[in-house]
Design a protein around this motif. Structure first.
Motif, PDB file in Angstrom:
ATOM      1  N   CYS A  74       0.832  -1.205   0.000  1.00 21.93           N
ATOM      2  CA  CYS A  74       0.000   0.000   0.000  1.00 21.93           C
ATOM      3  C   CYS A  74       0.868   1.257   0.000  1.00 21.93           C
ATOM      4  O   CYS A  74       2.040   1.218   0.356  1.00 21.93           O
ATOM      5  CB  CYS A  74      -0.947   0.016   1.203  1.00 21.93           C
ATOM      6  N   GLY A  75       0.269   2.322  -0.398  1.00 28.73           N
ATOM      7  CA  GLY A  75       0.998   3.576  -0.373  1.00 28.73           C
ATOM      8  C   GLY A  75       0.243   4.663  -1.103  1.00 28.73           C
ATOM      9  O   GLY A  75       0.003   4.562  -2.304  1.00 28.73           O
ATOM     10  N   ILE A  76      -0.194   5.661  -0.367  1.00 29.45           N
ATOM     11  CA  ILE A  76      -0.892   6.808  -0.955  1.00 29.45           C
ATOM     12  C   ILE A  76      -0.264   8.058  -0.349  1.00 29.45           C
ATOM     13  O   ILE A  76       0.051   8.076   0.850  1.00 29.45           O
ATOM     14  CB  ILE A  76      -2.404   6.763  -0.627  1.00 29.45           C
ATOM     15  N   VAL A  77      -0.055   9.072  -1.170  1.00 32.34           N
ATOM     16  CA  VAL A  77       0.372  10.361  -0.636  1.00 32.34           C
ATOM     17  C   VAL A  77      -0.886  11.074  -0.135  1.00 32.34           C
ATOM     18  O   VAL A  77      -1.770  11.418  -0.927  1.00 32.34           O
ATOM     19  CB  VAL A  77       1.114  11.204  -1.688  1.00 32.34           C
ATOM     20  N   ILE A  78      -0.983  11.204   1.177  1.00 33.05           N
ATOM     21  CA  ILE A  78      -2.172  11.781   1.808  1.00 33.05           C
ATOM     22  C   ILE A  78      -1.817  13.170   2.318  1.00 33.05           C
ATOM     23  O   ILE A  78      -0.923  13.300   3.178  1.00 33.05           O
ATOM     24  CB  ILE A  78      -2.653  10.885   2.976  1.00 33.05           C
ATOM     25  N   ASP A  79      -2.458  14.177   1.775  1.00 38.88           N
ATOM     26  CA  ASP A  79      -2.185  15.564   2.167  1.00 38.88           C
ATOM     27  C   ASP A  79      -0.690  15.884   2.102  1.00 38.88           C
ATOM     28  O   ASP A  79      -0.126  16.496   3.020  1.00 38.88           O
ATOM     29  CB  ASP A  79      -2.721  15.845   3.578  1.00 38.88           C
ATOM     30  N   GLY A  80      -0.043  15.439   1.032  1.00 41.75           N
ATOM     31  CA  GLY A  80       1.357  15.792   0.824  1.00 41.75           C
ATOM     32  C   GLY A  80       2.349  14.963   1.597  1.00 41.75           C
ATOM     33  O   GLY A  80       3.541  15.281   1.601  1.00 41.75           O
ATOM     34  N   ARG A  81       1.900  13.902   2.281  1.00 41.87           N
ATOM     35  CA  ARG A  81       2.818  13.028   3.015  1.00 41.87           C
ATOM     36  C   ARG A  81       2.611  11.587   2.555  1.00 41.87           C
ATOM     37  O   ARG A  81       1.491  11.076   2.649  1.00 41.87           O
ATOM     38  CB  ARG A  81       2.556  13.077   4.534  1.00 41.87           C
ATOM     39  N   PRO A  82       3.667  10.900   2.109  1.00 37.00           N
ATOM     40  CA  PRO A  82       3.517   9.482   1.789  1.00 37.00           C
ATOM     41  C   PRO A  82       3.087   8.703   3.033  1.00 37.00           C
ATOM     42  O   PRO A  82       3.662   8.893   4.123  1.00 37.00           O
ATOM     43  CB  PRO A  82       4.923   9.058   1.351  1.00 37.00           C
ATOM     44  N   HIS A  83       2.078   7.880   2.920  1.00 39.39           N
ATOM     45  CA  HIS A  83       1.497   7.099   4.026  1.00 39.39           C
ATOM     46  C   HIS A  83       0.798   7.994   5.059  1.00 39.39           C
ATOM     47  O   HIS A  83       0.476   7.526   6.155  1.00 39.39           O
ATOM     48  CB  HIS A  83       2.548   6.242   4.749  1.00 39.39           C
ATOM     49  N   GLY A  84       0.604   9.268   4.769  1.00 39.88           N
ATOM     50  CA  GLY A  84      -0.160  10.122   5.675  1.00 39.88           C
ATOM     51  C   GLY A  84       0.636  10.694   6.822  1.00 39.88           C
ATOM     52  O   GLY A  84       1.861  10.607   6.850  1.00 39.88           O
ATOM     53  N   PRO A  85      -0.077  11.306   7.772  1.00 41.16           N
ATOM     54  CA  PRO A  85       0.580  12.155   8.768  1.00 41.16           C
ATOM     55  C   PRO A  85       1.273  11.421   9.918  1.00 41.16           C
ATOM     56  O   PRO A  85       2.050  12.040  10.633  1.00 41.16           O
ATOM     57  CB  PRO A  85      -0.583  13.001   9.320  1.00 41.16           C
ATOM     58  N   ARG A  86       1.007  10.133  10.127  1.00 38.04           N
ATOM     59  CA  ARG A  86       1.591   9.465  11.298  1.00 38.04           C
ATOM     60  C   ARG A  86       2.973   8.913  10.980  1.00 38.04           C
ATOM     61  O   ARG A  86       3.141   8.180  10.007  1.00 38.04           O
ATOM     62  CB  ARG A  86       0.705   8.321  11.776  1.00 38.04           C
ATOM     63  N   PRO A  87       3.992   9.231  11.806  1.00 42.35           N
ATOM     64  CA  PRO A  87       5.326   8.675  11.565  1.00 42.35           C
ATOM     65  C   PRO A  87       5.319   7.149  11.687  1.00 42.35           C
ATOM     66  O   PRO A  87       4.546   6.578  12.462  1.00 42.35           O
ATOM     67  CB  PRO A  87       6.203   9.281  12.668  1.00 42.35           C
ATOM     68  N   ARG A  88       6.204   6.513  10.928  1.00 43.36           N
ATOM     69  CA  ARG A  88       6.414   5.058  11.006  1.00 43.36           C
ATOM     70  C   ARG A  88       5.121   4.260  10.891  1.00 43.36           C
ATOM     71  O   ARG A  88       4.907   3.289  11.621  1.00 43.36           O
ATOM     72  CB  ARG A  88       7.113   4.697  12.314  1.00 43.36           C
ATOM     73  N   THR A  89       4.259   4.696   9.984  1.00 42.86           N
ATOM     74  CA  THR A  89       2.977   4.025   9.827  1.00 42.86           C
ATOM     75  C   THR A  89       2.657   3.907   8.346  1.00 42.86           C
ATOM     76  O   THR A  89       2.711   4.898   7.629  1.00 42.86           O
ATOM     77  CB  THR A  89       1.862   4.840  10.526  1.00 42.86           C
ATOM     78  N   THR A  90       2.358   2.680   7.897  1.00 43.97           N
ATOM     79  CA  THR A  90       1.940   2.507   6.510  1.00 43.97           C
ATOM     80  C   THR A  90       0.499   2.990   6.345  1.00 43.97           C
ATOM     81  O   THR A  90      -0.239   3.121   7.329  1.00 43.97           O
ATOM     82  CB  THR A  90       2.021   1.029   6.101  1.00 43.97           C
ATOM     83  N   THR A  91       0.103   3.197   5.098  1.00 43.12           N
ATOM     84  CA  THR A  91      -1.260   3.678   4.830  1.00 43.12           C
ATOM     85  C   THR A  91      -2.301   2.738   5.431  1.00 43.12           C
ATOM     86  O   THR A  91      -3.303   3.188   6.000  1.00 43.12           O
ATOM     87  CB  THR A  91      -1.480   3.793   3.306  1.00 43.12           C
ATOM     88  N   CYS A  92      -2.045   1.423   5.357  1.00 37.69           N
ATOM     89  CA  CYS A  92      -3.043   0.457   5.861  1.00 37.69           C
ATOM     90  C   CYS A  92      -3.150   0.481   7.380  1.00 37.69           C
ATOM     91  O   CYS A  92      -4.180   0.107   7.937  1.00 37.69           O
ATOM     92  CB  CYS A  92      -2.713  -0.951   5.363  1.00 37.69           C
ATOM     93  N   GLN A  93      -2.078   0.901   8.034  1.00 41.40           N
ATOM     94  CA  GLN A  93      -2.090   0.946   9.505  1.00 41.40           C
ATOM     95  C   GLN A  93      -2.477   2.325  10.047  1.00 41.40           C
ATOM     96  O   GLN A  93      -2.551   2.534  11.255  1.00 41.40           O
ATOM     97  CB  GLN A  93      -0.719   0.540  10.051  1.00 41.40           C
TER      98      GLN A  93
END
Lengths: 268, 227
Positions: A74-93
């Motif tokens: 998985c992998g989506i750039v969410i609001d300009g961040r790959p995998h979204g805003p949470r550090p050390r977290t994949t998109t699915c998590q």
């Protein structure tokens, strides 16, 4: 997600829609009301897709597989961040509790020449596989299983190798890099084998071949921003890039140590 | 891109890391120069600055029977040319690596200095050309006196716009060095988790040293301390 303590969010999504590899794409806006904060990000997209299917529209294509944060699919750039805003977290998590009611989210695919878009948010990361194929291996004798600990490995080396081997090859480093460089990925793969005695026979050729393939795939080069490290869901460190640089330079300046002599077997 | 066999695919200079090493090594040479250049010019604060600077200039011009200064000049010219070549080549490669950009991109770790390296570099090149025409050859200097660097410095910096251009350029140099010195270590593989923070702080400290020393000259002239 039954009976949780979560609340519901009403979101607006701006999603990159692209029908195929070589066609124009554009952002399409979707309302996503009633999204539980207990959902993962991908479950949220599942809900959006179900609603699209009910309306007879084509769902948003996105990469996913294990949904446990370990496969790297998985992998989506969410609001300009790959995998979204949470550090050390994949998109699915990533869970929807990381967002607030009324949020507008921009969903984009990994953007890199080395990651051609397959459809919507799905990209082809075969380039990373081809980098691995050129040098991400060791030569080991077949036969019976060797004795455990027959080859001594310093504990610290084993730990560093494990840190590097945590790379799941998701490509977030490339997506985050202003230069679309795959150096963090390549460095992780080079480091995790270079830290072991078993990785030494191919150490030089590995550095030369993997870097050459990385360049050939059209990735950029490192300018030491450090964005890759902060985007990496597995916390791969930029120090590995320095290690790769050192391995590459040593391999370049020491290659061709022995000249062929008359009488050398040509049978190899 | 390059047609030279030395720089073809699979060669050292044809590879991204090879070009980065060229950036790092030439950058180190140029960094060493700006540090020495600043330190040498601190002689303007000696009790008899005009004599001190003239004898310093005579020493530099007479070093190795006059060959030394040309060795240094050609070396620096070569370093600057290679630095610019590697930067241009890598920048083109990096731009091509992302043909379609993001609608939204948020930086977490990158700094203003790290994102503006190519712009600070280009502006510094124009500064260097101006600086050479100003205080080395004198074409753009209002009253250039041959072999009188102290007098040229004072009369040159008494023009306010020139001093402002120098000060702004030195701020850019500081940003360029703060990111560049740490990048140089990383590119040459001289990185260790225990020393990373120290190396980054040292880069900022050396950059600040060069900038503060150099900025002090126009400020001291404008303040009437050097006259």
């Amino acid at each position: 997600m039954g009976g949780g303590t979560g609340k519901n969010l009403n979101l607006k999504l701006h999603v990159w829609r692209q029908k195929g590899p070589n066609v124009e794409g554009q952002f399409v806006t979707y309302d996503a009301p009633g999204i539980s904060t207990e959902m993962s990000f991908l479950e949220m997209l599942d809900v959006v897709n179900e609603r699209l299917a009910e309306k007879g529209e084509e769902g948003i294509a996105f990469d996913h597989d294990c949904r446990e944060g370990i496969c790297g699919t998985c992998g989506i750039v969410i609001d300009g961040r790959p995998h979204g805003p949470r550090p050390r977290t994949t998109t699915c998590q990533l869970h929807m509790r990381s967002f607030a009611d009324g949020d507008e989210l921009v969903l984009e695919p990994w953007r890199a020449k080395g990651f051609p878009i397959v459809k919507d948010l799905m990209v082809d990361r075969g380039s990373l596989d081809r980098i691995i194929a050129t040098g991400g291996f060791i030569t080991a004798p077949t036969g019976t299983i060797p004795d455990a600990n027959a080859i001594p490995v310093p504990k610290e080396n084993a730990d560093i190798a494990m840190d590097a081997a945590a790379c799941i090859g998701c490509g977030a480093c490339v997506a985050a890099c202003p230069n679309a460089s795959a150096m963090l990925f390549t460095a992780a793969k080079i480091t995790h084998l270079a830290m072991f005695p078993q990785g030494q026979p191919e150490r030089s050729s590995r550095a030369l071949r993997m870097v050459a393939q990385m360049d050939a795939e059209g990735f950029g080069s490192c300018t030491n921003h450090g964005e890759c490290e902060s985007a990496c869901p597995k916390g791969i460190r930029v120090e590995f890039i320095a290690r790769m640089n050192a391995d590459f330079v040593v391999a370049q300046v020491t290659k061709g140590r022995r000249e062929a002599q008359a009488g050398d077997s040509s049978a190899g | 891109m390059s047609t030279v066999a030395l720089a073809g695919p699979g060669t050292f200079l044809g590879s991204s890391i090879g070009k980065k090493v060229v950036m790092a090594v030439t950058g180190l040479m140029l960094f060493g120069f700006v540090l020495g250049h600043m330190a040498g010019n601190l002689q303007v604060y000696l009790p008899h600055p005009e004599e001190a600077m003239r004898s310093y200039a005579l020493f530099l011009h007479g070093f190795l029977h006059g060959a030394g200064i040309w060795v240094a000049r050609l070396g620096l010219l070569a370093a600057a040319a290679l630095h610019i070549w590697a930067a241009t080549s890598l920048t083109i490669q990096n731009k091509e690596a992302r043909p379609v950009g993001y609608r939204q991109w948020v930086g977490w770790e990158s700094t203003y200095a790290s994102r503006t390296m190519r712009w600070s570099g280009v502006i510094l090149l124009s500064f260097i050309i101006f600086h050479l025409l100003h205080l080395t050859t004198g074409q753009v200097h209002p009253q250039f006196e041959d072999m009188n660097p102290y007098r040229n410095l004072v009369t040159g910096f008494q023009q306010l716009p020139v001093s402002i251009f120098y000060i702004l350029s030195m701020v850019l140099l500081g940003m360029h060095l703060a990111h560049g010195v740490w990048s140089m270590l990383q590119t040459l593989g001289l990185s260790h988790p225990r020393y990373k923070k120290l190396a980054q702080k040292a880069a900022v400290a050396f950059a600040s040293l060069v900038v503060l020393g150099n900025i002090s000259f126009p400020i001291a002239v404008l303040a009437g301390i050097l006259k």
